[in-house]
Motif scaffolding. Structure first.
Motif, PDB file in Angstrom:
ATOM      1  N   ILE A  48      73.787  33.011  39.431  1.00  8.81           N
ATOM      2  CA  ILE A  48      73.906  31.434  39.675  1.00  8.81           C
ATOM      3  C   ILE A  48      74.651  31.325  40.873  1.00  8.81           C
ATOM      4  O   ILE A  48      74.092  30.121  41.588  1.00  8.81           O
ATOM      5  N   THR A  49      75.909  31.067  40.706  1.00 11.43           N
ATOM      6  CA  THR A  49      76.822  29.928  41.625  1.00 11.43           C
ATOM      7  C   THR A  49      76.778  30.650  43.241  1.00 11.43           C
ATOM      8  O   THR A  49      77.181  30.098  43.937  1.00 11.43           O
ATOM      9  N   MET A  50      76.840  31.791  43.102  1.00 12.77           N
ATOM     10  CA  MET A  50      77.205  32.744  44.605  1.00 12.77           C
ATOM     11  C   MET A  50      75.761  32.463  45.251  1.00 12.77           C
ATOM     12  O   MET A  50      75.721  31.860  46.436  1.00 12.77           O
ATOM     13  N   LEU A  51      74.508  33.064  45.096  1.00 11.50           N
ATOM     14  CA  LEU A  51      73.448  32.393  45.304  1.00 11.50           C
ATOM     15  C   LEU A  51      73.098  30.769  45.919  1.00 11.50           C
ATOM     16  O   LEU A  51      73.003  31.153  46.935  1.00 11.50           O
ATOM     17  N   GLY A  52      73.595  30.181  45.053  1.00  8.12           N
ATOM     18  CA  GLY A  52      73.713  28.458  45.206  1.00  8.12           C
ATOM     19  C   GLY A  52      74.797  27.871  46.349  1.00  8.12           C
ATOM     20  O   GLY A  52      74.274  27.555  46.821  1.00  8.12           O
ATOM     21  N   THR A  53      75.813  28.959  46.354  1.00  2.01           N
ATOM     22  CA  THR A  53      76.331  28.639  47.498  1.00  2.01           C
ATOM     23  C   THR A  53      76.131  28.365  48.857  1.00  2.01           C
ATOM     24  O   THR A  53      76.039  28.631  49.997  1.00  2.01           O
TER      25      THR A  53
END
Length: 133
Positions: A48-53
């Motif tokens: 989730i964090t990576m996709l947000g970044t």
């Protein structure tokens, strides 16, 4: 001190892009499962964090859910764009812009069979004809 943002995807961003290029759009769960199938186990929150970044970097877009509440993600940058950019950067930084040095290095590190060498010969011959025109 934080590392400056690269114009090219990080290793993990590139893995996620490869997953999305093969089967887009995908939910976070689908991305995570695909990465795990390829040997990269990550926590759901990490994906989730990576996709947000990656959304912030405009590498992927977040699509509204069509059913249920799961967002889907789709790449905004193509495989060709990324590979050309990264390869061009490598050629410039490591080989001082010399395509010949890249080819010589490739022959030193890659095991090429006769079919691959024949294909390379055809490509080189084509480029030579184009250069003469």
């Amino acid at each position: 001190m934080a590392r400056p943002n690269s114009e090219y995807p990080t290793e993990l961003e590139l893995q996620i892009l490869k997953v999305l290029w093969d089967a887009e759009p995908m939910t976070v769960r689908e991305v995570r499962e695909s990465l795990a199938a390829g040997g990269r186990e990550l926590a759901h929150t990490t994906v989730i964090t990576m996709l947000g970044t990656m959304v912030d970097k405009e590498q992927v877009e977040k699509l509204e859910p069509t059913q249920g509440k799961a967002f889907r993600f789709s790449p905004l940058i193509g495989r060709d764009h990324v590979s050309r950019g990264m390869l061009g950067d490598l050629v410039d930084r490591v080989f001082d812009g010399s395509a010949e040095a890249v080819m010589l290095s490739l022959f030193d590190v890659a095991e090429l069979d006769a079919e691959e060498l024949a294909g390379l010969r055809k490509l080189l011959n084509k480029k030579m004809r184009e250069a003469k025109s």
